[in-house]
Design an enzyme around this catalytic site. Sequence first.
Site, PDB file in Angstrom:
ATOM      1  N   GLY A  81      21.539   2.629  34.297  1.00  0.00           N
ATOM      2  CA  GLY A  81      21.148   2.333  35.669  1.00  0.00           C
ATOM      3  C   GLY A  81      20.300   3.418  36.287  1.00  0.00           C
ATOM      4  O   GLY A  81      19.473   3.154  37.170  1.00  0.00           O
ATOM      5  N   GLU A 135      16.920   2.630  35.309  1.00  0.00           N
ATOM      6  CA  GLU A 135      16.503   1.419  36.028  1.00  0.00           C
ATOM      7  C   GLU A 135      16.114   1.749  37.473  1.00  0.00           C
ATOM      8  O   GLU A 135      15.177   1.159  38.018  1.00  0.00           O
ATOM      9  CB  GLU A 135      17.621   0.373  35.978  1.00  0.00           C
ATOM     10  CG  GLU A 135      17.750  -0.251  34.576  1.00  0.00           C
ATOM     11  CD  GLU A 135      18.885  -1.248  34.453  1.00  0.00           C
ATOM     12  OE1 GLU A 135      18.608  -2.415  34.123  1.00  0.00           O
ATOM     13  OE2 GLU A 135      20.044  -0.858  34.692  1.00  0.00           O
TER      14      GLU A 135
END
Length: 698
Positions: free
Chosen positions: A102, A105
Site C-alpha cells: 500500500g 500504491e
Amino acid sequence: MSDVVTYNREGAIGVITVNYPPVNALGHAVRSGIQNAVQQGQDDADAKALLIMAEGRTFMAGADIREFGKPMQEPGLPEVVNFIEASDKPVVAAIHGTALGGGLEVALGCHYRVAVPSAKVGLPEVKLGLLPGAGGTQRLPRLTGAQKALEMITTGDFVAAKDAQAAGIIDEVAGSEDVKAAGLAFAQKVIDEGKPVRRVSELTDKLEAEKGSDVFDKFREGLKKKARGLLAPFKCTDAVEAAFTSSSFEEGMKRERELFGELMESDQRAGLIHAFFAEREVSKVPGLPKDTPIRDIKKVGVIGAGTMGGGIAMNFANVGIPVTIAEVKQEALDKGLAIIRKNYENTAKKGRLTMEQVEERMSLINGTLTYDNFADVDLVIEAVFERMDIKKSIFSQLDEKCKPGAILASNTSTLDIDEIASATKRPEDVIGLHFFSPANVMKLLEIVRGEKTADDVKATAMNLAKRIKKVGVLVGNCHGFVGNRMLHKRGAEAMALVNDGATPQQVDKVLTDLGFPMGQFAMGDLAGIDIGYSIREERRKAGEDVPPSWMDKLAEQGRLGQKTGAGTYKYEEGNRKPIPDPETDKLIAEFRKEQGITPREVSDQEILERCMYVMINEGAKILDEGIADRSLDIDITWIYGYGFPAYRGGPMFWADQIGLDKILDAIKKYQKEVGGKQWEPSPLLEKLVAEGKKFGDL
C-alpha cells in the site's frame, strides 16, 4: 487532523508528513490523516504543490498488521489513493527506506516520485496470498509496461531506487540520503518548471504499445513451473492483464477488486497469513521473559568441516562473526575450507557477492586440529556423525577446554540432549542447535532445550538465530525433537505403503501434489540414505523394535542417494532429477517376497492420509507432551525445515482446515487396519474433537 499525519507549508510547498512508528503502516489513522492533509493542501491557497513523506526509518510499508482480520474502517486505501491522484495541485512522493504494498500504491497515486539512493519499492502482497488491491495492478503497468509489472507483482520482490527509475516507477533518484531535502527540491522544480498534474491512471501509451501481445500467455506458461500450486500469482497476472484489456481505468479497478476478493476468501490466503503471523510469534517463547539476559557471542567454534559443519560456519562469517573449524585430519580440514570457498565463489559468479566480500568472509574462517583453540570461543557447535558415543566424547573434551560461560551446542538431529550434556559438568550451558541442510541456505534453526539448559542460554540461542538470519524455534528434548520425530513417522508409513504395493514415485507424487518441493524418497536420496540407516541402527542398538526395511538393503549395497548416483532413484551425472530405477523395483519385490507380503493396489488418497495424518497425530502427541509449546511452533518448523507449503499454513493449521474430526476418524480406521503405536489416537486430538476445538484454539 490526525496526530500521526501533519500538514505544514514550507514556502509554496504543502508538506504532508506521516509519523506512525515503527514502519508508518497504513492503518485507519494514517489513511484518514493523509486524506485530510491532502484536502488541507487543496484548501491552502498559498500551496502550489504538495509533498508526501514519512518520518522514521522508512516510507509507508504497507497495511497495518494490527488491523488484519478486523472490519475495514473508511476511508479504505483505494479511496485514499484516488483522492490523492484527483488533486488539482501536483503531489510529489518522497521515498526513503521502503515503499511497500500500500505504501507504493500511495506513491503511485501521487503525480511524481523522488527517492533517495538507498530506497526500495515493491508490491509483496502475493507473499500473503493476495494482490495489490488499491490500484497497484492497474497503475504500475502504465509506468513500466506489462513484463516488469508482472515480474514485480507476482514475485513480490523489492526493486532498488536506480532500477525503479530505469523502469519508470521513480522520476528522480536524489543525490543524497536527505529525503526531506530531496522532496522539497523536486517539488520546487515542479513549481518552477510548471510541470502538469500527471495522473498515472490516465497514462495509456504503455497499454497501447502492448495490446494484443502474447506477453500474458507466455508469462502464465512460466508461472506453471515457478508458482506450481499457488493461486495468487495467477490472479495477479489476471489483474495486470485487465489493465490492458479493460475499456477504462475504472473497469480495470473493478476487476482488480473482484480478484482481490476471490483471494481474500481462499484457503491459501488464510494459510499464508497464518504463516506470516506464526513466524513473528515463534520468537516469543512462552515462559521465557522478554528481559532474559543474553550472552555475548563474539567468537564461534565449529567441530566438523563436512557439508554441515562448513555450512554452519558460513552463517557466522556471513554476519561478521569469526569462526574456528576443528577437524581430526588436515586433509579433511583443507577439503572443508576449499568447499566453503567454492560456495562463496559460486555466489559471487551469480553476482550476489563481490570477490572482496568473498575474501572478507573467508578471512573470518580459520581451521584447527586441536580443541585448544576453542579456549576463548563464546559458542561451540558440534556437527559430527550422529553417534552418541562420539558426541559424548567430544562434549567431555569441550567441558575441559572451553571457558566458563561458553555455550556448548550439538547439531544433533535426533539424539538426547540431556545424555550429551551428562558428559559435562555444566549441563546448564548445553543446548541443541539443529541446522538443516544445506545449513547456509535453509532458514530453520531448531533450538533444543535440555532439562537443565539455563534460560539465558535459551534466550541467547533465539537471539543468535535472528542474528544469523534464521527462524529459531525453541523445542523440547525427545528422540527427533519436533521435525524429525514427525518425519520419521511419515517415513515409516511411506516405506510401509511401498511394502504394501505402492511405488516410491507414487508416494512422492502424492506429496509433491500437496505442495512439497520433493517427496519422501527423493528427499532421502538428497539427505543421504546412510543417515536414516544410521539412525535406525542406533535405535536398534538401544533396544527399540525397528522393523527391517528395503531401504536398509539400499544402504548396505552402497546406494546412498544423490552422492553415489543411486539411492531409491538413480541420477545422471550433473543432474539432480530422480529417475525411477528398475533395480530398486527388483529389490523391493525381493523384500516383499522375503517378508511374505502380497502387493496390492494402493490409492493416492490412502497415501495422503497415511503419510499426513500420522504426522498430525504425532504432532498432537508432541503438543500434549510439551515438546512444542504451540501448534504454530510445529507449523513453522515444517514450513522452514521440511518444505511444507506455506500456503497451507503448516501441518497443524492444515489439519484444522481439513477438520480434526475427519482426521481422527481416519486415524481410528488405520489403527484397526494397520495397527502400531503410531496409529494410537493422541489424547489431545480426541479431546479437541470432543470439545469442537482446533489446534489453533490451544
